[in-house]
Design a protein around this motif. Sequence first.
Motif, PDB file in Angstrom:
ATOM      1  N   VAL A  41       0.856  -1.186   0.000  1.00 37.67           N
ATOM      2  CA  VAL A  41       0.000   0.000   0.000  1.00 37.67           C
ATOM      3  C   VAL A  41       0.888   1.229   0.000  1.00 37.67           C
ATOM      4  O   VAL A  41       1.785   1.354   0.828  1.00 37.67           O
ATOM      5  CB  VAL A  41      -0.913   0.014   1.240  1.00 37.67           C
ATOM      6  N   THR A  42       0.619   2.144  -0.931  1.00 37.50           N
ATOM      7  CA  THR A  42       1.346   3.404  -1.004  1.00 37.50           C
ATOM      8  C   THR A  42       0.358   4.540  -0.818  1.00 37.50           C
ATOM      9  O   THR A  42      -0.646   4.614  -1.527  1.00 37.50           O
ATOM     10  CB  THR A  42       2.040   3.561  -2.369  1.00 37.50           C
ATOM     11  N   VAL A  43       0.637   5.410   0.129  1.00 37.07           N
ATOM     12  CA  VAL A  43      -0.258   6.531   0.398  1.00 37.07           C
ATOM     13  C   VAL A  43       0.320   7.775  -0.262  1.00 37.07           C
ATOM     14  O   VAL A  43       1.477   8.122  -0.031  1.00 37.07           O
ATOM     15  CB  VAL A  43      -0.406   6.742   1.920  1.00 37.07           C
TER      16      VAL A  43
END
Length: 80
Positions: A41-43
Motif C-alpha cells: 500500500v502506497t499513500v
Amino acid sequence: MKVAVTVVAAESVIVHDPVPEQPPPVQPVKVEPAAAVAVSVTVVPLAKLAEQVAPQLIPTGELVTVPLPVPAGVTVRVKV
C-alpha cells in the motif's frame, strides 16, 4: 677406533575411518512455506506543500562585480 651401530626401523601405519561420499548437511532440511498473498500500500498525499512555488529569480544587476577583477599575473605569448 670406536664404532657405534644404530638400527632404526621406521614404520608407521595410518588408518582412517571410512567417510561417506556425501556427508549429511549440518542445517535442517528446507521446508516449502504455505502459499501466501503479498499486499503493498502506497499513500499519496492529495496536496504537496512547497516552500517556494514561484521560480527563483535574481534581480537584474545583482551578479555584476564592481570593479572588474584584474589578472593575477602577466601573460606573454610568443609564436615560434
